[in-house]
Enzyme design. Structure first.
Site, PDB file in Angstrom:
ATOM      1  N   LYS A  76       0.930  -1.191  -0.005  1.00 50.49           N
ATOM      2  CA  LYS A  76       0.007  -0.096   0.129  1.00 50.49           C
ATOM      3  C   LYS A  76       0.829   1.275   0.036  1.00 50.49           C
ATOM      4  O   LYS A  76       1.925   1.269   0.769  1.00 50.49           O
ATOM      5  CB  LYS A  76      -0.822   0.043   1.322  1.00 50.49           C
ATOM      6  CG  LYS A  76      -1.923   1.010   1.440  1.00 50.49           C
ATOM      7  CD  LYS A  76      -2.724   1.042   2.744  1.00 50.49           C
ATOM      8  CE  LYS A  76      -4.084   1.828   2.523  1.00 50.49           C
ATOM      9  NZ  LYS A  76      -4.879   1.839   3.668  1.00 50.49           N
ATOM     10  N   SER A 151      -9.876   1.523   2.568  1.00 49.04           N
ATOM     11  CA  SER A 151      -8.844   2.499   1.854  1.00 49.04           C
ATOM     12  C   SER A 151      -7.826   1.566   1.189  1.00 49.04           C
ATOM     13  O   SER A 151      -7.268   2.136   0.193  1.00 49.04           O
ATOM     14  CB  SER A 151      -8.383   3.512   2.645  1.00 49.04           C
ATOM     15  OG  SER A 151      -7.389   2.951   3.740  1.00 49.04           O
ATOM     16  N   SER A 175     -10.019  -0.638   6.817  1.00 43.63           N
ATOM     17  CA  SER A 175      -9.489  -0.634   5.679  1.00 43.63           C
ATOM     18  C   SER A 175      -8.559  -1.891   4.805  1.00 43.63           C
ATOM     19  O   SER A 175      -8.215  -1.769   3.844  1.00 43.63           O
ATOM     20  CB  SER A 175      -8.576   0.591   5.595  1.00 43.63           C
ATOM     21  OG  SER A 175      -9.490   1.593   5.352  1.00 43.63           O
TER      22      SER A 175
HETATM   23  N1  GLN Z   1     -13.398   3.662   6.218  1.00 49.26           N
HETATM   24  C1  GLN Z   1     -12.814   4.217   7.235  1.00 49.26           C
HETATM   25  C2  GLN Z   1     -12.226   5.592   7.199  1.00 49.26           C
HETATM   26  O1  GLN Z   1     -12.806   6.134   6.284  1.00 49.26           O
HETATM   27  C3  GLN Z   1     -11.805   3.425   7.790  1.00 49.26           C
HETATM   28  C4  GLN Z   1     -10.471   3.870   7.032  1.00 49.26           C
HETATM   29  C5  GLN Z   1      -9.263   2.826   7.212  1.00 49.26           C
HETATM   30  O2  GLN Z   1      -9.319   1.716   7.681  1.00 49.26           O
HETATM   31  N2  GLN Z   1      -8.108   3.301   7.194  1.00 49.26           N
HETATM   32  O3  GLN Z   1     -12.020   6.277   7.987  1.00 49.26           O
END
Ligand code: GLN
Length: 485
Positions: A76, A151, A175
């Site tokens: 990532k 994400s 995410s």
């Molecule tokens: N979808 C969640 C957010 O937007 C979690 C994102 C994540 O785990 N990085 O914060």
């Protein structure tokens, strides 16, 4: 080659039936072809990848290979990797070449693994669909009109489309698990503190945790064996005896107690997701597991609590992006304050700005007690619910996400709807527990459904045991999207 597990690849490499250079070239070609269509990657550096592959072949020739030597992995784009463009999905870091390795990257390098490229992601890991990326959305390999989840959408799509054998991601509120579910692959978020956050661009430091994406539970275990470990440069890194995460894979699960939280199975889950999750649980019963009902009464507060705490931490973490030390700087400005303002106005996208605004608001004088402190107290209650639940069970199971992959654009205009797609994953981060998602069948639109398995603190090996035994009895995890092979 396409569908080989990490262990199978390692066997091929050790037997010299294939070289690391050949494996790396094979996957780089896929990344440049299908990977481009899916927009799964932000940067490639073929020369660097091939140089690492050649070095790995040397190590293999000397008979000094470790379990992952010579295997290409995608990371990532939130992990700093020395010499690699590291953007975190943001215009703010669109010109940032990392001068050092994140601890996790260092460990992969030390294990002889090859970096195949850096994957697309929501900007600063804020999102659930990969649509907030400065580099554009990623397409779901199962349906190009659907999101891969976020994400870590690029990493999930890359594994689903077999662009790489496996990948890394990070999970602050879901995410890793949510995109794993929506893209039909396995993903694991370890217990908070097990993988060092050093060199991982910070979103919400008390929640961020890195983990692996792979095709099988066994692959995740092998990656955890590399990624986990104490690192003095992260003050929340845990000093523990190294463990072999694959040690319990083969254990029979007869007698394992599966906790089913009433709150997970209440209204909110789409019927096709519910069907697949129920079938998966029935499969575990066939394997000799028992189910017990447990309750997480405060789970309903997890999304609101998270959207106070995560933005609060983000607003502080992101204050470092000011155009002075690194990253983007506005080309025109009058004075210092104007430079800060223009740099941040131009460098951050809408979702990141929304989080910074919420975060500074809940931390501001007069609102701090009402929001931030209150949320911290509720966080404790949410964590306590899990402590109670784990008195009655060994693992908790339920859905990873309320629906299968949604359409690109479907929730992009409605932040609250988007935030709710993490309803089943966020509480796990708030409690600091380990959790994973594994493929468990398909929904109505032939899109993958993920089963979430939550473990007690340091219960990774037990979760992996349950997942591996399920994967010995089923083959959902080996299915590939059409058009991939
Ligand atoms: N979808 C969640 C957010 O937007 C979690 C994102 C994540 O785990 N990085 O914060």
């Amino acid at each position: 080659m396409l569908n080989l597990t990490l262990k199978q690849l390692a066997t091929e490499l050790a037997a010299k039936r294939v070289s690391s250079v050949e494996v790396t070239e094979f996957f780089l070609k896929r990344i440049k072809g299908l990977g481009k269509t899916l927009n799964a990657f932000i940067s490639l550096d073929e020369e660097r990848s091939l140089a690492a592959a050649r070095a790995a072949d040397g190590v293999i020739a000397q008979g000094k290979a470790q379990p992952l030597t010579g295997i290409p992995f995608a990371h990532k784009d939130i992990f700093c990797a020395k010499g690699w463009l590291t953007t975190c999905g943001s215009k703010m870091l669109s010109n940032f070449v990392a001068p050092y390795d994140a601890h996790a990257i260092e460990l992969f390098n030390r294990a002889g693994a090859v970096i195949a490229g850096k994957t697309n992601m929501d900007e600063f890991a804020m999102g659930s669909s990969n649509e907030t990326s400065y580099y554009g959305p990623v397409k779901n390999p199962w349906d190009a009109a659907a999101v891969p989840g976020g994400s870590s959408g690029g990493s999930a799509a890359a594994v689903a489309a077999r662009l790489v054998p496996a990948a890394t991601g990070t999970d602050t509120g879901g995410s890793i698990r949510q995109p794993a579910a929506l893209s039909g692959v396995c993903g694991l978020k370890p217990t908070y503190g097990v993988v060092s956050r050093y060199g991982m661009i910070a979103f919400a430091s008390s929640l961020d945790q890195a983990g692996p994406f792979g095709k099988t539970a066994e692959d995740l275990a092998l990656m955890m064996n590399v990624m986990a470990g104490y690192d003095a440069r992260d003050s929340t890194s845990l000093q523990r005896e190294p463990e072999n995460y694959a040690r319990d894979l083969a254990k029979p699960v007869r007698g394992m107690r599966i906790g089913l939280p009433a709150e997970f199975f209440a209204a909110g889950m789409a019927p096709d997701v519910a069907r697949a999750v129920e079938q998966a649980i029935a499969e575990f019963k066939k394997l000799g597991c028992e189910t017990v009902e447990v309750s997480l009464p405060n789970m309903k507060l997890s999304v609101p609590v998270y959207y106070v705490l995560a933005p609060a931490e983000a607003s502080s973490n992101l204050s470092r992006f000011d155009g002075v030390r690194y990253g983007y700087r506005a080309p025109e400005y009058t004075d210092l304050a104007d430079m800060y303002g223009k740099t941040r106005a131009q460098g951050f996208g809408a979702e990141v700005k929304r989080r910074i605004l919420i975060g500074t608001y809940v931390l501001s004088h007069g609102y701090y007690d009402a929001y931030y402190i209150k949320a911290q107290k509720l966080r404790r209650l949410i964590a306590r619910d899990f402590v109670e639940a784990f008195k009655k069970c060994d693992v908790i199971m339920g859905p990873t996400a309320p629906t299968t992959a949604f359409r690109l654009g479907e929730k992009a205009g409605d932040p609250v709807q988007m935030y709710l797609s993490d309803i089943y994953t966020i509480a796990v981060n708030l409690a600091g527990l380990p959790g994973m998602s594994i493929p468990a069948g398909f929904g109505d639109k032939n899109l993958p459904v993920g089963l979430q398995i939550i473990g007690n603190y340091f219960g990774e090996a037990k979760m992996l045991n349950a997942a591996h035994q399920y994967q010995q009895a089923t083959d959902w995890h080996m299915r590939m999207p059409e058009g991939v092979a």
